[in-house]
Design an enzyme around this catalytic site. Structure first.
Site, PDB file in Angstrom:
ATOM      1  N   LYS A  35      -8.936 -34.914 -12.352  1.00 35.06           N
ATOM      2  CA  LYS A  35      -9.173 -34.059 -11.177  1.00 35.06           C
ATOM      3  C   LYS A  35      -9.593 -34.939  -9.994  1.00 35.06           C
ATOM      4  CE  LYS A  35     -13.888 -33.128 -12.730  1.00 35.06           C
ATOM      5  NZ  LYS A  35     -14.747 -32.140 -13.395  1.00 35.06           N
ATOM      6  N   TYR A 253     -28.235 -50.854  13.531  1.00 35.06           N
ATOM      7  CA  TYR A 253     -28.772 -49.671  14.209  1.00 35.06           C
ATOM      8  C   TYR A 253     -30.218 -49.410  13.805  1.00 35.06           C
ATOM      9  CZ  TYR A 253     -24.103 -48.324  15.767  1.00 35.06           C
ATOM     10  OH  TYR A 253     -22.886 -48.296  16.376  1.00 35.06           O
TER      11      TYR A 253
HETATM   12  C1  LIG Z   1     -15.024 -32.783 -14.675  1.00 33.80           C
HETATM   13  C2  LIG Z   1     -14.961 -32.138 -15.986  1.00 33.80           C
HETATM   14  C3  LIG Z   1     -14.946 -32.905 -17.162  1.00 33.80           C
HETATM   15  C4  LIG Z   1     -15.138 -34.399 -17.163  1.00 33.80           C
HETATM   16  O1  LIG Z   1     -16.473 -34.708 -16.868  1.00 33.80           O
HETATM   17  P1  LIG Z   1     -17.015 -36.203 -17.001  1.00 33.80           P
HETATM   18  O2  LIG Z   1     -18.472 -36.084 -16.874  1.00 33.80           O
HETATM   19  O3  LIG Z   1     -16.403 -36.954 -15.860  1.00 33.80           O
HETATM   20  O4  LIG Z   1     -16.541 -36.711 -18.299  1.00 33.80           O
HETATM   21  C5  LIG Z   1     -14.789 -32.232 -18.354  1.00 33.80           C
HETATM   22  N1  LIG Z   1     -14.676 -30.893 -18.388  1.00 33.80           N
HETATM   23  C6  LIG Z   1     -14.694 -30.129 -17.285  1.00 33.80           C
HETATM   24  C7  LIG Z   1     -14.586 -28.660 -17.390  1.00 33.80           C
HETATM   25  C8  LIG Z   1     -14.852 -30.725 -16.052  1.00 33.80           C
HETATM   26  O5  LIG Z   1     -14.882 -29.964 -14.947  1.00 33.80           O
END
Ligand SMILES: *Cc1c(COP(=O)(O)O)cnc(C)c1O
Length: 356
Positions: A35, A253
């Site tokens: 994702k 800054y």
């Molecule tokens: C993002 C996500 C994962 C993976 O999570 P990690 O902590 O990066 O391993 C797994 N299951 C769902 C439903 C997620 O949204």
């Protein structure tokens, strides 16, 4: 040519991490979670390195379609499910597995006209109170879905709120076991933390994200230092100017840093508009010519300053690692009060990527 900042994605590290995960998963199949454009690495750039996985987990239709267009024929799981009843035509066309977490989705599945049944993940809320049916609803929901002609294979799914906590999965697992008593069903529970640290959650499928990219689900690199996982992304740039400071001179800054004596500092072509966190305080680790040093002063939009005391040979054109093999992304995230996840996802569009 171009500004010296560049991000690289290491295919071999991806491949290696997948092999480490396979070992950890003890026979469970793997949804590699890609994702958010593969946690900022770029889905297309990761496809070759992750090609040995069993399926991809994501949530954007665009990303799912891209994978299909690139020839990916194995499963794709929509972690957030579908968003509108009318989206089911797209799931049908691209053969996407979907999580089902809400009542209206059951109705939508009942009423849709599909060319073939869709595989689904029935999501149970095991305490996080984000997505999912209540555990007490599991049996009724399962039966209704199993009776629908549009529903193919079904898997039980949950997501842990505290997978990095040694006791974090005990209660959720107990409540799921209770809810699913007597059901002989396939299960998919484990994110990265549970894949690494809670083997009793592995079941048939695991869903690792962050460890695929070689960063820690706990936010602490030390927690995964012994696993053999390798950082996949490197963000590097170069020193584009040097300043020789006298005692008391301010830097950047707001003069957030003052030299306490004579000091040589380097100016790096990387700032918050590249995705480097503006919250990074003086002292955030950074490497110059392979030598660990620290940032000084406030991060500006396009530049950051570094202490060259440990690396007197450094000069204009010296290479700087913002994060990667030597500077762990977790060790940059920690002083910024965030996690490697956020830094990876936030690399800005103006940074060119390179696959190695
Ligand atoms: C993002 C996500 C994962 C993976 O999570 P990690 O902590 O990066 O391993 C797994 N299951 C769902 C439903 C997620 O949204």
């Amino acid at each position: 040519m171009s500004r010296p900042i560049i991000a690289t994605v290491d295919q071999q590290a991806l491949q290696h991490n997948l092999a480490v995960i396979r070992q950890q998963a003890q026979g469970a199949k793997i949804w590699s979670v890609v994702k958010a454009n593969a946690y900022g690495h770029g889905i297309e750039r990761c496809l070759a390195g992750l090609s040995a996985t069993d399926g991809f987990g994501l949530l954007n239709y665009e990303e799912a379609i891209l994978l299909r267009e690139k020839g990916w024929q194995k499963p794709i799981l929509l972690l957030e499910g579908f968003f509108k009843a009318s989206d089911l035509a797209l799931l049908d066309r691209y053969r996407l597995t979907t999580s089902v977490h809400s009542e209206w989705q059951i109705e939508a599945l009942a009423n849709a006209k599909l060319s073939a049944p869709l595989n689904i993940y029935v999501k149970i809320n095991s305490g996080m109170n984000r997505l999912g049916f209540r555990p007490q609803q599991l049996k009724a929901v399962w039966q209704r879905l199993a009776a629908l002609p549009n529903v193919g294979e079904m898997t039980l799914m949950t997501h842990f709120a505290c997978g990095e906590d040694p006791q974090g999965v005990v209660e959720p697992l107990a409540c799921l076991d209770d809810a699913a008593q007597g059901m002989n069903i396939s299960r998919c529970f484990a994110n990265s933390a549970a894949t690494l640290w809670h083997p009793q959650t592995h079941h048939q499928w695991v869903r690792p994200g962050i460890i695929s990219y070689g960063a820690s689900p706990s936010g602490r690199w030390q927690d995964i230092a012994g696993t053999g996982l390798k950082p996949v992304m490197q963000l590097r740039s170069e020193i584009i100017a040097i300043q020789q400071l006298n005692s008391g001179d301010g830097v950047g800054y707001g003069y957030r840093y003052h030299a306490s004596g004579e000091q040589r500092i380097g100016v790096v072509a990387c700032g918050y508009a590249d995705g480097y966190p503006r919250h990074a305080p003086t002292g955030t680790p950074i490497a110059v010519d392979g030598i660990m040093t620290r940032t000084v002063g406030r991060v500006s939009m396009d530049m950051i300053m570094v202490d060259l005391t440990p690396c007197p040979q450094a000069n204009i054109g010296s290479s700087v690692e913002l994060w990667g093999q030597q500077v762990k992304i977790d060790d940059v995230a920690q002083p910024c009060d965030t996690v490697g996840y956020e830094l990876m996802c936030a690399v800005a569009p103006r940074v060119p990527f390179h696959v190695i």
